[in-house]
Design a protein around this motif. Sequence first.
Motif, short mmCIF file in Angstrom:
data_model
loop_
_atom_site.label_atom_id
_atom_site.label_comp_id
_atom_site.label_asym_id
_atom_site.label_seq_id
_atom_site.Cartn_x
_atom_site.Cartn_y
_atom_site.Cartn_z
N THR A 90 0.84 -1.21 0.00
CA THR A 90 0.00 0.00 0.00
C THR A 90 0.87 1.25 0.00
O THR A 90 0.59 2.22 -0.73
CB THR A 90 -0.93 -0.01 1.23
N LEU A 91 1.92 1.27 0.81
CA LEU A 91 2.82 2.42 0.85
C LEU A 91 3.54 2.59 -0.48
O LEU A 91 3.76 3.72 -0.94
CB LEU A 91 3.84 2.25 1.98
N LEU A 92 3.88 1.47 -1.13
CA LEU A 92 4.58 1.56 -2.42
C LEU A 92 3.72 2.22 -3.48
O LEU A 92 4.15 3.18 -4.14
CB LEU A 92 4.98 0.15 -2.87
N VAL A 93 2.50 1.74 -3.66
CA VAL A 93 1.64 2.31 -4.71
C VAL A 93 1.25 3.74 -4.36
O VAL A 93 1.14 4.60 -5.26
CB VAL A 93 0.40 1.41 -4.92
N SER A 94 1.06 4.05 -3.09
CA SER A 94 0.72 5.42 -2.70
C SER A 94 1.88 6.37 -3.00
O SER A 94 1.67 7.46 -3.54
CB SER A 94 0.36 5.47 -1.21
N ALA A 95 3.10 5.94 -2.66
CA ALA A 95 4.27 6.80 -2.90
C ALA A 95 4.49 7.01 -4.40
O ALA A 95 4.77 8.13 -4.84
CB ALA A 95 5.51 6.18 -2.26
N LEU A 96 4.38 5.95 -5.19
CA LEU A 96 4.55 6.08 -6.64
C LEU A 96 3.52 7.03 -7.24
O LEU A 96 3.85 7.89 -8.07
CB LEU A 96 4.47 4.71 -7.31
N PHE A 100 4.32 10.58 -9.23
CA PHE A 100 3.96 10.72 -10.64
C PHE A 100 2.82 11.71 -10.83
O PHE A 100 2.82 12.51 -11.78
CB PHE A 100 3.60 9.36 -11.23
N ALA A 101 1.82 11.67 -9.96
CA ALA A 101 0.71 12.61 -10.08
C ALA A 101 1.16 14.04 -9.84
O ALA A 101 0.67 14.97 -10.51
CB ALA A 101 -0.40 12.24 -9.09
N SER A 102 2.10 14.25 -8.92
CA SER A 102 2.60 15.60 -8.67
C SER A 102 3.36 16.14 -9.88
O SER A 102 3.14 17.28 -10.30
CB SER A 102 3.51 15.60 -7.43
N LEU A 103 4.25 15.31 -10.44
CA LEU A 103 5.02 15.76 -11.60
C LEU A 103 4.11 16.01 -12.81
O LEU A 103 4.22 17.05 -13.47
CB LEU A 103 6.07 14.71 -11.95
N LEU A 104 3.22 15.08 -13.07
CA LEU A 104 2.32 15.24 -14.22
C LEU A 104 1.35 16.39 -14.00
O LEU A 104 1.09 17.18 -14.93
CB LEU A 104 1.55 13.93 -14.44
N GLY A 105 0.82 16.53 -12.79
CA GLY A 105 -0.10 17.62 -12.51
C GLY A 105 0.57 18.98 -12.61
O GLY A 105 -0.04 19.95 -13.09
N PHE A 106 1.82 19.07 -12.16
CA PHE A 106 2.55 20.34 -12.25
C PHE A 106 2.76 20.73 -13.71
O PHE A 106 2.54 21.89 -14.10
CB PHE A 106 3.89 20.21 -11.54
N GLU A 259 -0.78 -5.46 -12.24
CA GLU A 259 -1.72 -4.85 -11.31
C GLU A 259 -1.16 -3.56 -10.72
O GLU A 259 -1.87 -2.55 -10.61
CB GLU A 259 -2.08 -5.84 -10.19
N LEU A 260 0.12 -3.59 -10.34
CA LEU A 260 0.74 -2.39 -9.80
C LEU A 260 0.85 -1.30 -10.86
O LEU A 260 0.60 -0.12 -10.59
CB LEU A 260 2.13 -2.73 -9.23
N ALA A 261 1.24 -1.69 -12.08
CA ALA A 261 1.37 -0.71 -13.16
C ALA A 261 0.02 -0.08 -13.49
O ALA A 261 -0.07 1.15 -13.67
CB ALA A 261 1.97 -1.38 -14.40
N ALA A 262 -1.04 -0.89 -13.59
CA ALA A 262 -2.36 -0.35 -13.91
C ALA A 262 -2.86 0.59 -12.83
O ALA A 262 -3.40 1.66 -13.13
CB ALA A 262 -3.35 -1.50 -14.11
N LEU A 263 -2.67 0.19 -11.58
CA LEU A 263 -3.12 1.04 -10.47
C LEU A 263 -2.34 2.34 -10.43
O LEU A 263 -2.91 3.43 -10.23
CB LEU A 263 -2.96 0.28 -9.15
N THR A 264 -1.03 2.27 -10.63
CA THR A 264 -0.20 3.48 -10.61
C THR A 264 -0.57 4.41 -11.76
O THR A 264 -0.71 5.63 -11.56
CB THR A 264 1.28 3.10 -10.69
N LEU A 265 -0.73 3.87 -12.95
CA LEU A 265 -1.09 4.70 -14.11
C LEU A 265 -2.45 5.36 -13.91
O LEU A 265 -2.61 6.57 -14.11
CB LEU A 265 -1.11 3.85 -15.37
N ALA A 266 -3.44 4.58 -13.50
CA ALA A 266 -4.80 5.11 -13.38
C ALA A 266 -4.90 6.18 -12.31
O ALA A 266 -5.44 7.27 -12.55
CB ALA A 266 -5.78 3.97 -13.08
N LEU A 267 -4.38 5.91 -11.12
CA LEU A 267 -4.49 6.89 -10.04
C LEU A 267 -3.62 8.11 -10.30
O LEU A 267 -3.99 9.24 -9.93
CB LEU A 267 -4.10 6.24 -8.71
N SER A 268 -2.47 7.93 -10.94
CA SER A 268 -1.61 9.07 -11.26
C SER A 268 -2.28 9.99 -12.27
O SER A 268 -2.29 11.22 -12.10
CB SER A 268 -0.25 8.59 -11.78
#
Length: 392
Positions: A90-96, A100-106, A259-268
């Motif tokens: 959980t900490l891994l996917v949250s940190a990723l 990524f969301a911060s960089l992309l959002g900025f 699963e990790l890649a899909a979750l990271t991409l979607a939430l980011s």
Amino acid sequence: MQQRQTVKGAFSLTNPAVRAWIYQILAVVVVVAFGGYILHNTLTNLSNRGITSGFGFLHDSAGFGIVQHLIPFEQGDTYGRVFIVGLLNTLLVSALCIVFASLLGFFIGLSRLSDNWLLRKLSTIYIETFRNIPPLLQIFFWYFAVLRNLPGPRQAVNAFDVAFLSNRGLYMPTPLMGEGATASLAAFIIAVLASVILFRINRRHQMATGELRRSWPWIILLLIVLPGGAQLVFGAAIHWDLPVLRGFNFRGGMVLIPELAALTLALSVYTSTFIAEVIRSGIQSVPFGQHEAARSLGLPNPVTLNQVILPQAMRVIIPPLTSQYLNIVKNSSLAAAIGYPDMVSLFAGSVLNQTGQAIETIAITMSVYLVISLGISFLMNIYNRRKALVER
């Protein structure tokens, strides 16, 4: 006599402060009584059904394996170790996702303010599209429509025989500690400390004399020469375990499961749209006179943005940005929909079904998300206080 009447009036029910204290005490009593009733009722029902309560099940053996684990885990390890694995995932996917969301959002937020018409319109389409699609549907899109349609392991996309991309995941080399790891780490720490000292000396010299001394060539040299020399003397600091195709799948290395890649991409992608709007609104909150003042001084646009606009905009950006980080952590629980082994999938799913300890597993899962969210809020509040205006 008058003093006695004054004291009596102070403790009279006609006094608003007295009534306020009475109402608060009654509210606390009602809440405690209700909580005690719920607890007693729950324990009674559990006892009548022969269900044991407590956390002793954490020492029992788990009868399942876990695909994604950051620490060694084998089938038969305890439920306590399952908890640690789920927490780390959980900490891994949250940190990723936060990174990524911060960089992309900025980047998207700045693009919406760009003078380039095409870039501005593309960023607007990006925000309005992904912001209005539920995150669960985006997770399904990336997982079932994109990642699961990649070629199999035998036809995997090969990157110089080092990394392999297939529908089983992205296999990459794993760094292993070598003989010179300790010496190289010590040399790197010394290089960092020396770089900080050199930077401060040059900064003080510039403030005193106005003469600019460049620090970065020497800093780069220190960071390369000292650790490199330590490896030459004491041996390599890192060895690489490369993935190799054996049978129907790869062995060795580390894997980024779909699963990790899909979750990271979607939430980011989903959260970056909200962060982009936060960045845009924060920058637009800075008075336009600040832009004109920077231009009148001849400052280029990057310097104006970094030194004038963003420091003032951060006071507006940080509070809503904290909320978006908290949303990332909470939305990570959607991982259970595609089988990613996070806290919800492992503890509130597999462990609950095997042990029947519904109250304990749900309570542990809720506590984990509460502690993570409070920790993020605590750190962001510290950063917010550092950026806040201080009246002197």
